[in-house]
Enzyme design. Sequence first.
Site, PDB file in Angstrom:
ATOM      1  N   SER A   1       1.087  -1.352  -0.148  1.00 17.96           N
ATOM      2  CA  SER A   1      -0.344  -0.122   0.035  1.00 17.96           C
ATOM      3  C   SER A   1       0.642   1.540  -0.082  1.00 17.96           C
ATOM      4  CB  SER A   1      -0.983  -0.262   0.845  1.00 17.96           C
ATOM      5  OG  SER A   1      -1.780   1.168   0.984  1.00 17.96           O
TER       6      SER A   1
ATOM      7  N   ASP B   1     -10.007  -5.513  -3.585  1.00 19.88           N
ATOM      8  CA  ASP B   1      -9.968  -4.667  -2.386  1.00 19.88           C
ATOM      9  C   ASP B   1     -10.615  -3.179  -2.950  1.00 19.88           C
ATOM     10  OD1 ASP B   1      -7.993  -2.249  -1.793  1.00 19.88           O
ATOM     11  OD2 ASP B   1      -5.761  -3.439  -2.028  1.00 19.88           O
TER      12      ASP B   1
ATOM     13  N   HIS C   1      -6.888  -6.657   1.220  1.00 18.21           N
ATOM     14  CA  HIS C   1      -5.728  -5.441   0.848  1.00 18.21           C
ATOM     15  C   HIS C   1      -5.438  -5.481   2.318  1.00 18.21           C
ATOM     16  CE1 HIS C   1      -4.333  -1.702   0.056  1.00 18.21           C
ATOM     17  NE2 HIS C   1      -3.989  -1.262   1.058  1.00 18.21           N
TER      18      HIS C   1
END
Lengths: 278, 278
Positions: free
Chosen positions: A150, A225, A258
């Site tokens: 991320s 995600d 995620h």
Amino acid sequence: MSLEVVSNTKCFSGWHKQYRHQSSTLNCAMRFAVYLPPQVSSGQSVPVVYWLSGLTCTDENFMQKAGAQRIAAELGIALVAPDTSPRGDGVPDDPEAAYDFGLGAGFYLNATQAPWSQHYRMYDYVVHELPELVESVFPVSQARAISGHSMGGHGALTIGLKNPDKYSSITAFSPISNPMDCPWGQKAFSQYLGEDKSLWCDYDSSVLMARGGKTPVLVDQGTSDNFLSEQLKPQALTQAAEQSDYPLTLRMQQGYDHSYYFIASFMEEHLRFHSRYW
Amino acid sequence: MSLEVVSNTKCFSGWHKQYRHQSSTLNCAMRFAVYLPPQVSSGQSVPVVYWLSGLTCTDENFMQKAGAQRIAAELGIALVAPDTSPRGDGVPDDPEAAYDFGLGAGFYLNATQAPWSQHYRMYDYVVHELPELVESVFPVSQARAISGHSMGGHGALTIGLKNPDKYSSITAFSPISNPMDCPWGQKAFSQYLGEDKSLWCDYDSSVLMARGGKTPVLVDQGTSDNFLSEQLKPQALTQAAEQSDYPLTLRMQQGYDHSYYFIASFMEEHLRFHSRYW
């Protein structure tokens, strides 16, 4: 360069360690984690994979949840996980303590704007101070790779792309691929770097990848995600790679989200990817 | 038997799921976690390993930190992790909210003493209500094994030893092996069960193992575990096994501590152990 040992825990016949040190780059005390594989006990110098975590994380999330030590122990790789921002008294935070700016959200750049520029210099910390410290203290070789998730995927890509002499390969999970064009990136860059967007390009992996390069890159992105379309935008990376004929492998992983459950599922492939290039 | 889905996350091609349900045994709402391996997608009924966590844990610690899903996905095993005590409004806690009694510290027994006896019935929950629920809802077979850590190691051993018809194998990491003879156990048993120590024997794995049995048991214990000599006392288990000729394999693992880094290091061997017996 004095290091204070915070913890020392046996794991897969190697050692998970946490250290605290005074960072001259960040002007504060920093904690980081190292996994030393069992090979170091027999005098081997091992390569290092640097892991950059995402928003809100510390050095602990990756070490506790990614399941990377098993493979690092097998392949003989040291893992190094820094924190995600400067910390401590005197380090400014977002006025509303938002999760996506300030503490826990350093974005792996060198801030140029007050009040951030005195401490928020995670780019220099990750690229210079931390590896110099690691290589002066631990039995590691100068073979380095970089990976992250991320915001840390953004960090790994930008740092790896800008330093092809330092990192032999780059991987990322769910990276913020085009921060200039998403809310997380715009919020952070406008405050850390100011409003002149030409200065943002230097920290945008899609812009950097469009300029070309040869360091092998593997990116995994889950199709389920929640941040995919608004914040992560992997298609910008694909377009950049097409433009510059960059050696990018970007895999859309069906049904994954995620979380670290996604990271753990593909961690082995990322470490094996890195191990092919040093 | 209505189940509320709390989360649903893909992991190693299978699914990590959290559910909430109203437990009639515990008289409160309970959350638990399930990992369903990819084999269930092709219609297979898979065996279940029940995991009992230690003091202060919830259903999450094991699923996030043990790295068990990778092996469960390979072997085709479902994992089920309940919480460590009843929870919620009206469930009494230790007056000082101590970590080792009350919430997060149910000790996998049926309390007989007020005010605990109305909710603290984790033994019946784990042995009866939870597997009945799991087997009525998920594509699992009736092959079951049980495992756990610390207080959950105590739970796995006592529950497994008392129910040889229900669990084909038992493993434990760092179990509280002789709770009648350690501070954690004495604190919990005296309050949950009262002062009559003859009633404690039924929840002491060393006492139970001394009575004999045939269910295969594997125990791993780190030699650098801070709780080893005062709280865990694996030698009591060894002595009990010698007395009754019990099929116990107890391994002292050099240098490992009480953490999930230890558990993760040997998780694969525990799941492979279970898979030999159904």
